[in-house]
Enzyme design. Structure first.
Site, short mmCIF file in Angstrom:
data_model
loop_
_atom_site.label_atom_id
_atom_site.label_comp_id
_atom_site.label_asym_id
_atom_site.label_seq_id
_atom_site.Cartn_x
_atom_site.Cartn_y
_atom_site.Cartn_z
N MET A 1 3.38 6.21 -2.26
CA MET A 1 4.45 6.95 -2.55
C MET A 1 4.36 7.37 -3.90
O MET A 1 4.77 8.56 -4.55
CB MET A 1 5.69 6.29 -2.29
CG MET A 1 6.07 6.42 -0.74
SD MET A 1 6.47 7.86 -0.16
CE MET A 1 6.78 7.82 1.42
N VAL B 1 0.79 -1.26 0.07
CA VAL B 1 0.08 -0.18 0.00
C VAL B 1 0.72 1.45 -0.04
O VAL B 1 0.65 2.14 -0.74
CB VAL B 1 -0.89 0.07 1.35
CG1 VAL B 1 -1.90 1.37 1.27
CG2 VAL B 1 -1.98 -1.25 1.31
N CYS B 2 1.74 1.09 0.80
CA CYS B 2 2.92 2.48 0.92
C CYS B 2 3.42 2.78 -0.68
O CYS B 2 3.70 3.94 -0.75
CB CYS B 2 3.98 2.19 1.90
SG CYS B 2 3.40 1.76 3.53
N THR B 3 4.02 1.56 -1.10
CA THR B 3 4.28 1.74 -2.48
C THR B 3 3.68 2.75 -3.32
O THR B 3 3.93 3.48 -4.14
CB THR B 3 4.85 0.46 -3.18
OG1 THR B 3 5.86 -0.31 -2.26
CG2 THR B 3 5.31 0.34 -4.44
#
Length: 208
Positions: free
Chosen positions: A49, A44-46
């Site tokens: 970002m 999810v973070c990828t």
């Protein structure tokens, strides 16, 4: 530490993918979008970002500087950025803060033990040029942020500041705004020369 709207955003000095950041100096005369992530090399973070990088021109047009945070090192961030750029078809240029010791995460109350004792939840802080916290959002680790809403909220804050108005539910650029009840009609005529519709004495809808 509990941070409330209108509080001065805590200052800090930290390493990042762009070198040492002195936070208040880095903000300068801009707005800032500070957003945290649980960890590098997570799915999810990828995507988040990557989405922030894809919207670089949108943030710049609004005078907003994005800055990410993850409880990992700057070296790990730099390796992760390669994955972000490759999988999200973008070029990530904004800084990502290193916070392996959780100093900033604790300063901004990003560690929520019900989610994790060691990883930051998905916190959002919109900070104005006076270094005041103007808006906060908190998402759980499994749910990615809505960047359309983040941009909409920034537009609403800046419009409210610049035009002395309030914004109704679901407001977007170009929609009617609300004349605050504290502004008498005589003053409203100066601020809103296009006129308004008075639905109630306390609810006046105006065009900008």
């Amino acid at each position: 530490m509990t941070l409330r709207l209108g509080d001065t955003a805590p200052d800090f000095t930290a390493e990042s993918t762009k070198g040492t950041i002195h936070f208040h100096d880095w903000i300068g005369d801009s707005w800032a979008f500070l957003f945290s992530h649980p960890a590098d090399f997570t799915p999810v973070c990828t995507t988040e970002m990557g989405r922030t990088a894809q919207l670089a021109d949108q943030f710049e047009r609004r005078g907003v500087k994005p800055i990410g945070l993850s409880t990992d090192t700057a070296e790990e961030h730099l390796k992760w950025i390669e994955d972000v750029n490759d999988t999200q078809s973008t070029t990530l240029d904004f800084p990502i803060l290193a916070d392996a010791d959780f100093n900033i995460a604790r300063l901004y109350d990003m560690i929520h033990p019900g989610e994790s004792e060691t990883a930051a939840v998905r916190s959002v802080f919109i900070i104005d040029p006076d270094k005041r916290i103007r808006l906060t959002m908190t998402y759980p680790m499994t749910v990615g942020r809505n960047f359309d809403e983040i941009l909409r909220a920034i537009d609403a804050l800046q419009t409210s500041d610049n035009r002395t108005c309030a914004l109704p539910a679901d407001w977007n650029q170009g929609d009617d705004v609300i004349i605050p009840p504290s502004i008498p009609n005589e003053r409203a005529s100066e601020l809103f020369p296009n006129g308004w519709e008075e639905l109630r004495p306390y609810l006046r809808m105006a065009k900008l």
